[in-house]
Design an enzyme around this catalytic site. Structure first.
Site, short mmCIF file in Angstrom:
data_model
loop_
_atom_site.label_atom_id
_atom_site.label_comp_id
_atom_site.label_asym_id
_atom_site.label_seq_id
_atom_site.Cartn_x
_atom_site.Cartn_y
_atom_site.Cartn_z
N GLY A 195 0.86 -1.03 -0.14
CA GLY A 195 0.04 0.01 -0.16
C GLY A 195 0.84 1.27 0.24
O GLY A 195 2.05 1.21 0.27
N CYS A 214 5.38 -5.93 1.31
CA CYS A 214 5.79 -4.55 1.32
C CYS A 214 4.99 -4.10 2.82
O CYS A 214 5.18 -4.58 3.82
CB CYS A 214 5.21 -3.80 0.16
SG CYS A 214 6.24 -2.13 0.05
N TYR A 215 3.84 -3.03 2.45
CA TYR A 215 3.26 -2.55 3.66
C TYR A 215 2.64 -3.70 4.32
O TYR A 215 2.71 -3.50 5.74
CB TYR A 215 2.32 -1.54 3.12
CG TYR A 215 1.45 -0.98 4.23
CD1 TYR A 215 1.56 0.38 4.68
CD2 TYR A 215 0.18 -1.60 4.70
CE1 TYR A 215 1.15 0.87 5.74
CE2 TYR A 215 -0.45 -1.08 5.73
CZ TYR A 215 0.00 0.08 6.42
OH TYR A 215 -0.66 0.64 7.24
N HIS A 218 7.97 -7.07 -4.26
CA HIS A 218 6.63 -7.38 -4.62
C HIS A 218 6.59 -8.76 -5.40
O HIS A 218 6.97 -8.77 -6.77
CB HIS A 218 6.12 -6.46 -5.74
CG HIS A 218 5.66 -5.19 -4.64
ND1 HIS A 218 4.28 -4.95 -4.23
CD2 HIS A 218 6.26 -3.89 -4.36
CE1 HIS A 218 4.36 -3.91 -3.54
NE2 HIS A 218 5.48 -3.46 -3.40
N SER A 241 -24.87 -6.64 -25.45
CA SER A 241 -24.26 -5.57 -26.40
C SER A 241 -23.61 -6.23 -27.41
O SER A 241 -23.07 -5.61 -28.32
CB SER A 241 -23.32 -5.14 -25.57
OG SER A 241 -22.15 -5.81 -24.97
N GLY A 242 -23.40 -7.71 -27.31
CA GLY A 242 -22.73 -8.31 -28.34
C GLY A 242 -21.37 -8.69 -28.07
O GLY A 242 -20.59 -9.26 -28.62
N GLY A 243 -20.95 -7.94 -26.70
CA GLY A 243 -19.62 -8.27 -26.26
C GLY A 243 -19.53 -9.56 -25.32
O GLY A 243 -20.59 -10.23 -25.48
N VAL A 244 -18.34 -9.81 -24.94
CA VAL A 244 -17.94 -11.00 -24.34
C VAL A 244 -18.63 -11.05 -22.96
O VAL A 244 -19.35 -12.08 -22.68
CB VAL A 244 -16.33 -11.11 -23.98
CG1 VAL A 244 -15.95 -12.62 -23.34
CG2 VAL A 244 -15.64 -10.77 -25.20
N ASP A 245 -18.62 -10.01 -22.16
CA ASP A 245 -19.11 -10.25 -20.72
C ASP A 245 -20.48 -10.41 -20.92
O ASP A 245 -20.95 -11.38 -20.04
CB ASP A 245 -18.72 -8.81 -19.90
CG ASP A 245 -17.29 -8.45 -20.08
OD1 ASP A 245 -16.55 -9.59 -20.35
OD2 ASP A 245 -16.78 -7.27 -19.80
N SER A 246 -21.24 -9.74 -21.71
CA SER A 246 -22.67 -9.90 -21.48
C SER A 246 -23.22 -11.12 -22.08
O SER A 246 -24.24 -11.85 -21.68
CB SER A 246 -23.41 -8.53 -21.99
OG SER A 246 -23.50 -8.50 -23.31
N SER A 247 -22.53 -11.54 -23.11
CA SER A 247 -22.79 -13.00 -23.76
C SER A 247 -22.43 -14.00 -22.61
O SER A 247 -23.35 -15.03 -22.60
CB SER A 247 -22.01 -12.86 -24.81
OG SER A 247 -22.13 -11.82 -25.87
N LYS A 251 -11.41 -10.58 -16.57
CA LYS A 251 -11.72 -10.66 -17.85
C LYS A 251 -11.03 -12.23 -18.47
O LYS A 251 -11.79 -12.90 -19.08
CB LYS A 251 -10.95 -9.43 -18.77
CG LYS A 251 -11.48 -9.77 -20.17
CD LYS A 251 -12.55 -8.70 -20.29
CE LYS A 251 -12.93 -8.38 -21.75
NZ LYS A 251 -14.26 -7.64 -21.82
#
Ligand code: XMP
Length: 509
Positions: A51, A78-79, A165, A219-225, A365
């Protein structure tokens, strides 16, 4: 599962990704999470993120220290390491020198995290503080030139701290350290797969929805499909999808969606042709923000009118992803980011008084893409590049007319064809054409021309927050330019956009 406590690191999503890459489920939780909630989650291990704060700063993030009495292994990064050292009785001080970037790590003592690793290798640092005196039972397990305490361990309690990290790719062996923590220290099992997720999600949707109806905008996109496919598997014909054609889609988009989802999956989809309404409302509008507002508001009106035709709908399905949810719960996430996570469809849920179903809200994603594959969606849909809600309207600079839309659609089709043929489509975050509001002089045949100019935009990115212009081969750019000028009437000049984000944005409006 593993719980990642978010102390505000810009890398907390990356930590979660690294854990899930090993097929172990993991959730990012804000640092004000209660101990009883952590107990209820029953994690096999806890990771405290880094952080931006300094441990002695007023209001620096903290977590109930009884976390360290749960008998659960802890990895502080780290933090997160500073916090652990501090609350268990050690001290933190300003580092002799701020360390940012690469450093060589020297292993000083055995640690299960460093199993089978060489005695020295590169790690990636980003810190202004470092540990001073260690709490009892801790020992130093690694150092760098500038930082004596680059890694610590309390073997008895299975508490480990890393000043660098491990989640960042530049830390050689970082992913392996996380792997060792998961399996050798915490005893996790590899059971987080998209098949197991899909079975669980379908069962949960069935239980939550029962025999009620869900409506959802596609929408035709990946997520909504992918979200719709999952909901459809759970409740079948009680899912009612609405696809609003705003006339601003790419060439053939609607037909492709129809083929992919209606034909392949026998889904209930209402296609609404609202293109004339949108184009009429956009006539003469040149300001980018006004275009967005008009399109957003009209979408809600059209969707709402269509949804009213489905009596008794109780739920609204959405394709919200995990990064939005994490952002809304982040240690430093304010009210605006909370709003963002639930307004993907522009305030529809409140207006329609529907409960939300967001089956992808725990996924990143690339996991959504894997899930799409598990669910049997076609590859071309799974790998579709993102496309903005306002569509081609924000890629036509200035006035949107049917003729200009047509020019852009033709140009865009050629561009995508060539990008696909050259094998670049999946490598690029987005690739598209932008119609500029200027004309320039050219010669074609023996004639002087005075015609439109298009810009080609192709970018690489992981999350659209930052992006770089793609170094496409000159031959490919030449071919694209040649085809566009020869095949699209009224275009006589093609330029390539070589602006990164920041300072530019991906879209032009
Ligand atoms: P910018 O242009 O801000 O875009 O770099 C970042 C990403 O967001 C997409 N984008 C939008 N998506 N509605 C959307 O659904 C919008 O109004 C919108 N504006 C930009 C853009 O395509 C890129 O992937």
């Amino acid at each position: 599962m593993i719980v990642v406590i978010d102390f505000g690191s810009q890398f907390n999503q990356l930590i979660a990704r690294r854990v899930r890459e090993h097929n172990v489920y993991c959730q990012v939780e804000p640092s004000d999470i209660s101990i009883s909630r952590i107990k209820a989650l029953n994690p096999k291990g806890i990771i405290l993120s880094g952080g931006p704060s300094s441990i002695y700063e007023k209001d620096s993030p903290s977590i109930d220290k009884s976390l360290f009495d749960l008998g659960v292994p802890v990895l502080g990064i780290c933090y997160g390491m500073h916090y652990m050292v501090h609350v268990l009785g050690g001290t933190i001080q300003q580092a002799r020198k701020k360390e940012y970037g690469f450093a060589m790590l020297q292993i000083k003592a055995d640690s299960p995290l460093f199993k089978d690793m060489p005695s020295t290798f590169q790690c990636w640092m980003s810190h202004g503080d470092s540990a001073g005196i260690l709490p009892s039972g801790f020992e130093i397990t690694a150092s760098t030139k500038n930082t004596d305490i680059a890694a610590v361990a309390h073997h008895g309690k299975q508490f480990y701290g890393l000043q660098f990290h491990p989640e960042v790719e530049h830390s050689v062996n970082g992913a392996l350290m996380i792997k060792h923590f998961l399996f050798d220290v915490c005893g996790c099992e590899k059971n987080w797969t998209m098949a197991s997720f899909s079975d669980g999600a379908i069962a949960q949707i069935k239980e939550a929805v029962g025999d009620k109806k869900v409506i959802m905008g596609l929408s035709g996109g990946v997520d909504s499909s992918v979200a719709a496919t999952l909901i459809h598997k759970a409740i079948g014909k009680n899912l009612y999808c609405i696809f609003v054609d705003n006339g601003l889609l790419r060439h053939n988009e609607k037909a492709q969606l129809e083929k992919r989802l209606v034909a392949n999956l026998d889904m209930n989809i209402q296609f609404v042709d609202a293109s004339q309404i949108f184009l009429d409302a956009l006539k003469g509008v040149t300001d980018p923000e006004s275009k967005r507002k008009i399109i957003g508001n009209l979408f809600i009106q059209v969707f709402d009118a269509e949804a009213k035709k489905i009596p008794g709908a109780a739920f609204l399905g959405q394709g919200t992803l995990y990064p939005d949810i994490i952002e809304s719960k982040s240690a430093f996430g304010g009210p605006t980011s909370i709003i963002k996570s639930h307004h993907n469809v522009g305030g529809l849920p409140e207006k329609m008084k529907l409960k939300l179903i967001e089956p992808l809200q725990l996924l990143f994603k690339d996991e959504v893409r894997k899930l799409g594959k598990t669910l049997g969606l076609p590859e071309d849909l799974i790998w579709r590049q993102p496309f903005p809600g306002p569509g081609l309207a924000i890629r036509i600079m200035g006035d949107i007319t049917p003729r200009r839309l047509d020019i852009l659609k033709q140009t865009d089709t050629i561009l995508l064809e060539e990008i696909r043929n050259a094998g670049f489509y999946r490598k690029l975050w987005q690739s598209f054409a932008v119609l500029l509001p200027i004309k320039s002089v050219g010669v074609m045949g023996d004639k002087r021309t005075f015609a439109n100019c298009v810009a080609i935009r192709a970018v690489t990115s992981n999350d659209a927050m930052t992006a770089d212009w793609a170094r496409l081969p000159h031959e490919l750019l030449g071919k694209i330019s040649n085809r566009i000028i020869n095949e699209v009437d009224d275009i006589n000049r093609v330029v390539y956009d070589i602006t990164s984000k920041p300072p530019g944005t991906i879209e032009w409006e």
